[in-house]
Design an enzyme around this catalytic site. Structure first.
Site, short mmCIF file in Angstrom:
data_model
loop_
_atom_site.label_atom_id
_atom_site.label_comp_id
_atom_site.label_asym_id
_atom_site.label_seq_id
_atom_site.Cartn_x
_atom_site.Cartn_y
_atom_site.Cartn_z
N GLN A 62 0.81 -1.22 0.00
CA GLN A 62 0.00 0.00 0.00
C GLN A 62 0.85 1.27 0.00
O GLN A 62 0.32 2.37 -0.15
CB GLN A 62 -0.94 0.00 1.20
CG GLN A 62 -0.25 0.12 2.55
CD GLN A 62 -1.20 -0.09 3.70
OE1 GLN A 62 -1.64 -1.21 3.98
NE2 GLN A 62 -1.54 0.99 4.39
N CYS A 68 -5.12 0.21 3.82
CA CYS A 68 -5.04 -1.17 4.28
C CYS A 68 -6.35 -1.92 4.13
O CYS A 68 -6.38 -3.08 3.73
CB CYS A 68 -4.58 -1.21 5.74
SG CYS A 68 -5.66 -0.31 6.88
N HIS A 362 -5.53 -0.93 11.73
CA HIS A 362 -5.01 -1.56 10.52
C HIS A 362 -5.86 -2.78 10.17
O HIS A 362 -6.36 -3.48 11.05
CB HIS A 362 -3.56 -2.00 10.76
CG HIS A 362 -2.83 -2.45 9.53
ND1 HIS A 362 -2.76 -1.68 8.38
CD2 HIS A 362 -2.13 -3.58 9.25
CE1 HIS A 362 -2.02 -2.31 7.47
NE2 HIS A 362 -1.65 -3.46 7.98
N ASN A 384 -0.14 -9.36 5.09
CA ASN A 384 -0.15 -7.91 5.25
C ASN A 384 -0.06 -7.24 3.89
O ASN A 384 0.05 -7.91 2.86
CB ASN A 384 1.01 -7.48 6.16
CG ASN A 384 0.74 -6.16 6.85
OD1 ASN A 384 -0.18 -5.42 6.50
ND2 ASN A 384 1.56 -5.84 7.84
#
Length: 445
Positions: A62, A68, A362, A384
Site C-alpha cells: 500500500q 489497508c 489496521h 499484510n
C-alpha cells in the site's frame, strides 16, 4: 500539589539506588525501548508453519497510504478470481477503488454538512465532521458498498499513480477544499439559503472534487479488456467488460451474505446486538455499516471455519501493539516492558478501549491458522500489505493470545457464524457516536 526540589531529589536518589537502572538507561539510549525490551525467545515460538492455509496471491504494498482496508478486502476477493481464471496470482486495482472512495466520501461529507446545518459551529459533531472528511481509512461495509456500486478492475486497467501511492498531499488538498465548501454551505444557510439552493451548490462542489481526482489518480475505466495467462501458460483475453460485470463474473460474491463480527467487551456494548456508527460511511445510498458484537471465541470459530473452507478472512486490529515488525511477529510477550521500564500495561481489553489506549488501526487478512490436537488455535497466518521487505516476505505470525487482546473485527460469510449471533440482525441496530473507537479504522491516514 506542585513538583518541588525535595520530590525531585527523592526521585533521583530512588532511581540511582537501583543499579540495574544504569544498564537499562544505557541500552534504551542506544537502541530504543523496544529493542532493549525484546524477548528473543518469542522468535522461537513462531515457526511460521500452519496446519490450515488458504490460497493467496503475491504480496501487495500500500506504500505511503492508509488503504489497508482496501488492500485487505481486494486480497481476500482475488482468491476467488484466481480460482475462476486459473491463475497463480492476481491483483486488483486499488487505485480504482481509491478514486471512488474519495469521491463518494466527499459526497457523504457534504450531505452530512447539509444534514447538520442547524448545529452550532462549536458542536462536537461539526468538529468531528470537519476533522478528516476524506482520509484513507474505511470499514468493511464501506468497501462492500463500493464493490456493489462500482465493481472492481484488474490492476492493469487502472495502475497506481504518484498520489495513489502517496496520498497525504491529495488528502490535504481535498480536505481543505471540503472544509471551504462546508463553510459556504453553513454560511449560506444562516444567510437564508434554502435547502434546495444549498443542495444545488453541492453539484458544482462535487465537480471540483471529481476533476482533482482525475488529475491525481487518472480516469476510471468504464469498459476495459484484460489479457492474462493461466498457471498452465494458456493466453486468455476478456474483452469489453465493465468493472461491475468483472466483479460479478470473476469474484461472484453475494455481498449481502458477508457479515462483520466485532469484539468490544465494554459495558456500553452488550454482546449479541448489532451496532452502527453515526455519520460513518462512503456510498450514501449503501446500507449503513453494521457489526455484531460477540465474545472473542465467536470471532475465532468463524475465522477458523472460513479458513478451513479455503476462504481468507478480512480483519481489523490494533497492529502497533506488541508488534515485531521486521520479524513479522505479533505476540503478547514480544517485549518485557515490566523489566526495562518497571511496569507493563495493566489495562484489560475493555479498559484500553474505554480509556483511549487502543482502537482499530489496521486491516489485514488471515490466510492460515495452526491448530492443536483439540482444534484450538495456536498461531494465525497473516497476509499484510506492507510489501515483502518486512515479516517473512510480507507474511506475519500472530499468537492466539494477541488475537484475543488486540484483534477487534472480522468479516466472513454468514454461513460460518452461529445462528445465535446472527439473530442480532433481526433486532434494531444500536447507533454509536461518531467518535466511538469502533469507527476508528475509518480514520486511518
Amino acid at each position: 500539589m506542585g513538583i518541588d526540589n525535595k520530590l525531585l531529589t527523592e526521585f533521583k536518589n530512588r532511581f540511582d539506588a537501583d543499579s540495574t537502572n544504569q544498564v537499562i538507561k544505557g541500552a534504551i539510549a542506544k537502541v530504543g525501548i523496544n529493542d532493549a525490551s525484546l524477548d528473543n525467545n518469542v522468535l522461537r515460538r513462531h515457526s511460521f508453519e500452519f496446519s490450515n492455509e488458504t490460497k493467496r496471491g503475491t504480496m501487495t504494498n500500500q506504500k505511503s497510504s492508509g488503504r489497508c482496508w482496501m488492500f485487505a478486502a481486494l486480497n481476500t476477493a482475488r482468491v476467488d478470481t484466481m480460482e475462476k481464471l486459473n491463475m497463480e496470482s492476481f491483483e486488483f486495482s486499488q487505485n480504482y477503488t481509491l478514486f471512488w472512495d474519495k469521491f463518494e466520501k466527499s459526497n457523504y461529507f457534504l450531505d452530512s454538512i447539509l444534514e447538520t446545518l442547524d448545529e452550532a459551529q462549536d458542536s462536537r459533531i461539526i468538529s468531528h465532521l470537519l476533522m478528516d472528511p476524506v482520509q484513507d481509512g474505511g470499514q468493511w461495509d464501506m468497501f462492500s458498498g463500493l464493490l456493489e456500486k462500482y465493481g472492481a478492475v484488474p490492476k492493469s486497467a487502472m495502475p497506481e499513480t504518484f498520489h495513489s501511492s502517496n496520498t497525504s498531499k491529495l488528502n490535504e488538498v481535498l480536505t481543505s477544499k471540503l472544509r471551504e465548501f462546508a463553510c459556504q454551505l453553513r454560511e449560506g444557510h444562516h444567510a437564508g439559503s434554502s435547502l434546495d439552493e444549498s443542495t444545488a451548490k453541492k453539484e458544482s462542489m462535487l465537480y471540483f472534487i471529481y476533476s482533482v481526482l482525475v488529475k491525481a489518480l487518472g480516469e476510471v475505466p468504464e469498459t476495459f479488456d484484460y489479457s492474462y495467462r493461466t498457471k498452465d501458460g494458456e493466453y486468455c483475453r476478456i474483452k469489453d467488460t465493465t468493472p461491475q460485470a468483472f466483479f460479478k463474473e470473476y469474484v461472484g460474491w453475494d455481498l449481502t451474505n458477508l457479515v462483520s463480527l466485532l469484539n468490544a467487551p465494554t459495558e456500553d456494548k452488550p454482546f449479541g446486538r448489532a451496532y452502527t456508527v453515526k455519520y460513518l460511511g462512503t456510498v450514501k445510498e449503501a446500507k449503513p455499516i453494521q457489526y455484531i458484537n460477540v465474545p472473542i471465541q465467536a470471532l475465532k470459530e468463524a475465522a477458523v471455519a472460513s479458513i478451513k473452507d479455503n476462504q481468507p478472512v478480512w480483519f481489523g486490529c490494533d497492529v502497533g501493539k506488541m508488534l515485531i515488525k521486521d520479524a513479522g511477529i505479533m505476540d503478547e510477550h514480544s517485549y518485557h516492558y515490566e523489566l526495562t521500564l518497571g511496569e507493563g500495561s495493566g489495562l484489560t481489553k475493555a479498559q484500553r478501549l474505554d480509556y483511549g489506549d487502543s482502537l482499530l488501526t489496521h486491516a489485514m487478512v488471515f490466510v492460515g491458522v495452526d491448530l492443536d490436537e483439540q482444534g484450538q488455535p495456536l498461531t494465525w497466518k497473516v497476509e499484510n500489505s506492507w510489501g515483502d521487505k518486512v515479516g517473512k516476505k510480507g507474511i506475519y505470525s500472530m499468537s492466539d493470545k494477541w488475537f484475543e487482546e488486540f484483534n477487534y473485527q472480522i468479516a466472513v460469510d454468514k454461513k460460518y457464524i452461529s445462528e445465535k449471533w446472527l439473530k442480532a440482525l433481526e433486532e434494531p441496530t444500536i447507533e454509536l457516536e461518531p467518535w466511538d473507537p469502533m469507527g476508528a479504522l475509518a480514520l486511518v491516514k
